[in-house]
Design an enzyme around this catalytic site. Structure first.
Site, PDB file in Angstrom:
ATOM      1  N   GLY A 143     -24.447   3.110   2.509  1.00  0.00           N
ATOM      2  CA  GLY A 143     -23.480   3.722   1.607  1.00  0.00           C
ATOM      3  C   GLY A 143     -23.772   3.363   0.161  1.00  0.00           C
ATOM      4  CE  LYS A 151      -4.560   0.584   0.333  1.00  0.00           C
ATOM      5  NZ  LYS A 151      -5.629  -0.263  -0.183  1.00  0.00           N
ATOM      6  N   GLY A 155     -22.190   4.593  -2.690  1.00  0.00           N
ATOM      7  CA  GLY A 155     -21.143   5.163  -3.528  1.00  0.00           C
ATOM      8  C   GLY A 155     -20.930   4.305  -4.763  1.00  0.00           C
ATOM      9  CG  ASN A 156     -17.548   5.089  -7.204  1.00  0.00           C
ATOM     10  OD1 ASN A 156     -18.329   5.767  -7.859  1.00  0.00           O
ATOM     11  ND2 ASN A 156     -16.384   5.553  -6.785  1.00  0.00           N
ATOM     12  CB  VAL A 157     -18.760  -0.597  -4.031  1.00  0.00           C
ATOM     13  CG1 VAL A 157     -19.106  -2.069  -3.845  1.00  0.00           C
ATOM     14  CG2 VAL A 157     -17.316  -0.455  -4.489  1.00  0.00           C
TER      15      VAL A 157
HETATM   16  P1  NAD Z   1     -17.355   5.746  -2.274  1.00  0.00           P
HETATM   17  O1  NAD Z   1     -16.570   6.827  -1.613  1.00  0.00           O
HETATM   18  O2  NAD Z   1     -17.662   5.847  -3.731  1.00  0.00           O
HETATM   19  O3  NAD Z   1     -18.752   5.543  -1.520  1.00  0.00           O
HETATM   20  C1  NAD Z   1     -18.907   5.481  -0.143  1.00  0.00           C
HETATM   21  C2  NAD Z   1     -20.319   5.990   0.135  1.00  0.00           C
HETATM   22  O4  NAD Z   1     -20.627   5.695   1.489  1.00  0.00           O
HETATM   23  C3  NAD Z   1     -20.450   7.497  -0.040  1.00  0.00           C
HETATM   24  O5  NAD Z   1     -21.550   7.782  -0.866  1.00  0.00           O
HETATM   25  C4  NAD Z   1     -20.626   8.024   1.390  1.00  0.00           C
HETATM   26  O6  NAD Z   1     -21.457   9.161   1.451  1.00  0.00           O
HETATM   27  C5  NAD Z   1     -21.277   6.815   2.046  1.00  0.00           C
HETATM   28  N1  NAD Z   1     -21.090   6.732   3.505  1.00  0.00           N
HETATM   29  C6  NAD Z   1     -19.934   6.854   4.211  1.00  0.00           C
HETATM   30  N2  NAD Z   1     -20.187   6.683   5.528  1.00  0.00           N
HETATM   31  C7  NAD Z   1     -21.519   6.457   5.647  1.00  0.00           C
HETATM   32  C8  NAD Z   1     -22.391   6.229   6.752  1.00  0.00           C
HETATM   33  N3  NAD Z   1     -21.935   6.193   8.016  1.00  0.00           N
HETATM   34  N4  NAD Z   1     -23.705   6.044   6.513  1.00  0.00           N
HETATM   35  C9  NAD Z   1     -24.181   6.069   5.251  1.00  0.00           C
HETATM   36  N5  NAD Z   1     -23.409   6.289   4.162  1.00  0.00           N
HETATM   37  C10 NAD Z   1     -22.097   6.477   4.364  1.00  0.00           C
HETATM   38  O7  NAD Z   1     -16.564   4.402  -1.939  1.00  0.00           O
HETATM   39  P2  NAD Z   1     -16.658   3.017  -2.712  1.00  0.00           P
HETATM   40  O8  NAD Z   1     -15.585   2.954  -3.732  1.00  0.00           O
HETATM   41  O9  NAD Z   1     -18.071   2.747  -3.075  1.00  0.00           O
HETATM   42  O10 NAD Z   1     -16.214   2.025  -1.536  1.00  0.00           O
HETATM   43  C11 NAD Z   1     -17.094   1.708  -0.478  1.00  0.00           C
HETATM   44  C12 NAD Z   1     -16.386   0.843   0.545  1.00  0.00           C
HETATM   45  O11 NAD Z   1     -15.920  -0.357  -0.082  1.00  0.00           O
HETATM   46  C13 NAD Z   1     -15.151   1.482   1.170  1.00  0.00           C
HETATM   47  O12 NAD Z   1     -15.025   1.044   2.502  1.00  0.00           O
HETATM   48  C14 NAD Z   1     -14.008   0.922   0.335  1.00  0.00           C
HETATM   49  O13 NAD Z   1     -12.793   0.916   1.056  1.00  0.00           O
HETATM   50  C15 NAD Z   1     -14.514  -0.475   0.083  1.00  0.00           C
HETATM   51  N6  NAD Z   1     -13.946  -1.094  -1.114  1.00  0.00           N
HETATM   52  C16 NAD Z   1     -14.094  -0.493  -2.314  1.00  0.00           C
HETATM   53  C17 NAD Z   1     -13.568  -1.103  -3.446  1.00  0.00           C
HETATM   54  C18 NAD Z   1     -13.726  -0.489  -4.821  1.00  0.00           C
HETATM   55  O14 NAD Z   1     -13.461  -1.183  -5.812  1.00  0.00           O
HETATM   56  N7  NAD Z   1     -14.155   0.751  -4.927  1.00  0.00           N
HETATM   57  C19 NAD Z   1     -12.884  -2.330  -3.335  1.00  0.00           C
HETATM   58  C20 NAD Z   1     -12.785  -2.935  -2.077  1.00  0.00           C
HETATM   59  C21 NAD Z   1     -13.320  -2.302  -0.972  1.00  0.00           C
END
Ligand code: NAD
Length: 339
Positions: A174, A78, A176-178
């Site tokens: 949450g 990392k 977001g993207n995922v």
């Molecule tokens: P992102 O930043 O696109 O989305 C996260 C979303 O969660 C945001 O919309 C934010 O407003 C919301 N959020 C944060 N805290 C919150 C809460 N307490 N209550 C409600 N909503 C909340 O991130 P992402 O890329 O979608 O990733 C989401 C999670 O998955 C993260 O923990 C990330 O580390 C993990 N992850 C992501 C990937 C990937 O490919 N993007 C891979 C492995 C793990």
């Protein structure tokens, strides 16, 4: 510093700075027994250098475990770039970081993470080929969501006796993207969705497009449901929240969902099946690793489907050994990493 490295069983720690661009970067390489270290690059402000180093080490260790259980020929690493209060030329800073990566001769491959974008990866790519998730390589998030979906089906099979999700209540924290991509797949499978996000716009979109029920951020974790899918930040399962859950299983994308190892035992004691986060969310890593090695999409998708089987195997071990799935996953990963 060395004591910290020893505790984490870290192979190497690289630090570099470039006053001309403001770069202050840390690369932690945890374990390369299975292959070169791969892991994202964070670009965040830190209160001090020590906390940035600690973050890099902790995250690198997690990447080794994730890669090992995903069956990848990849080690864990990392990078953390300490975000300066002011930067004149962000592109130049990431180019300098690209030169740092190149100097490691392939021991570490970087990727997008918190605070970085595919445009930043493009800048890095001007100086090294050891970079993934560039604009042309694509966003790993949809692949993470696909893996989580497969993992939720396996979790439903293990805990509820069927992998058919139709009619189940699933709470997604949450969007977001995922989280949103996952919610789309769940809605298509006939799931009754309960959703929350810090951004009301994301919630509104899920209500309008997916027929989801909006729930306040405070109430989401205790929403009565079959499966809770944390897809926001880490640490959501802690001493304060674990007793309030009203679900049969927890299976979501967020990294580091458990505030401590003991929380896994508490979930187990409450009869809540927990999908180890670094197993169920490994789809993004699988995508960037295999794509970087030149695999085509069908082969990558086939590998992603293995996430469900891997969880099924972990649940079977957990049941036989009367341990939590989180502890079983750690043990399996450590066996692979130590030989
Ligand atoms: P992102 O930043 O696109 O989305 C996260 C979303 O969660 C945001 O919309 C934010 O407003 C919301 N959020 C944060 N805290 C919150 C809460 N307490 N209550 C409600 N909503 C909340 O991130 P992402 O890329 O979608 O990733 C989401 C999670 O998955 C993260 O923990 C990330 O580390 C993990 N992850 C992501 C990937 C990937 O490919 N993007 C891979 C492995 C793990």
């Amino acid at each position: 510093m060395f004591a910290m490295m020893e505790r984490a069983r870290l192979e190497a720690l690289h630090l570099a700075q470039d006053p001309a661009t403001g770069l202050q970067a840390i690369i932690a390489i945890h374990n390369t027994r299975l292959g070169p270290a791969l892991g994202g690059c964070r670009y965040l402000a830190y209160p001090d250098t020590d906390s940035a180093v600690r973050d890099a080490i902790r995250l690198a260790q997690g990447m080794s475990y994730k890669a090992a259980l995903a069956g990848l020929e990849q080690g864990g690493g990392k990078a953390v770039i300490i975000r300066p209060a002011h930067v004149d030329n962000r592109g130049a800073l990431f180019e300098a970081f690209g030169r740092m990566i190149e100097s490691l001769k392939g021991a570490y491959i970087t990727a997008m993470d918190s605070g970085t974008s595919s445009a930043d990866m493009d800048c890095i790519a001007q100086h090294t080929q050891h970079v993934t998730s560039t604009t042309s390589a694509g966003d790993p998030s949809p692949h993470t969501a696909m893996g989580v979906y497969a993992g939720i089906r396996a979790t439903a099979q293990a805990r509820l006796g069927s992998s058919d999700l139709e009619g189940l209540r699933i709470a997604v924290q949450g969007l977001g993207n995922v989280g949103f991509a996952l919610a789309e797949q769940l809605a298509a499978a006939g799931v009754e969705l309960f959703v929350s996000d810090l951004d009301p716009g994301r919630v509104q979109l899920a209500v309008e497009q997916l027929g989801a029920h909006a729930v306040s951020n405070e109430a989401l974790l205790s929403t009565p449901c079959e499966i809770l899918a944390p897809c926001g930040l880490g640490g959501v399962l802690n001493a304060q929240t674990v007793g309030t859950l009203h679900c049969a299983a927890v299976a979501g994308a967020a990294n580091n969902q458990l505030a401590s190892g003991e929380i896994a035992d508490e979930l187990e004691a409450r009869g809540i099946l927990y999908a180890p986060d670094y197993v169920i969310n490994s789809g993004g890593l699988i995508y960037v690793s295999l794509q970087h090695r030149g695999y085509e999409l069908p082969a990558i998708t086939a590998h992603l489907a293995q996430i469900g089987l891997r969880l099924t195997d972990i649940y079977a071990h957990a049941q036989a050994d009367k341990h939590s799935p989180a502890r079983v996953a750690d043990r399996l990963a450590e066996r692979l990493l130590c030989g």
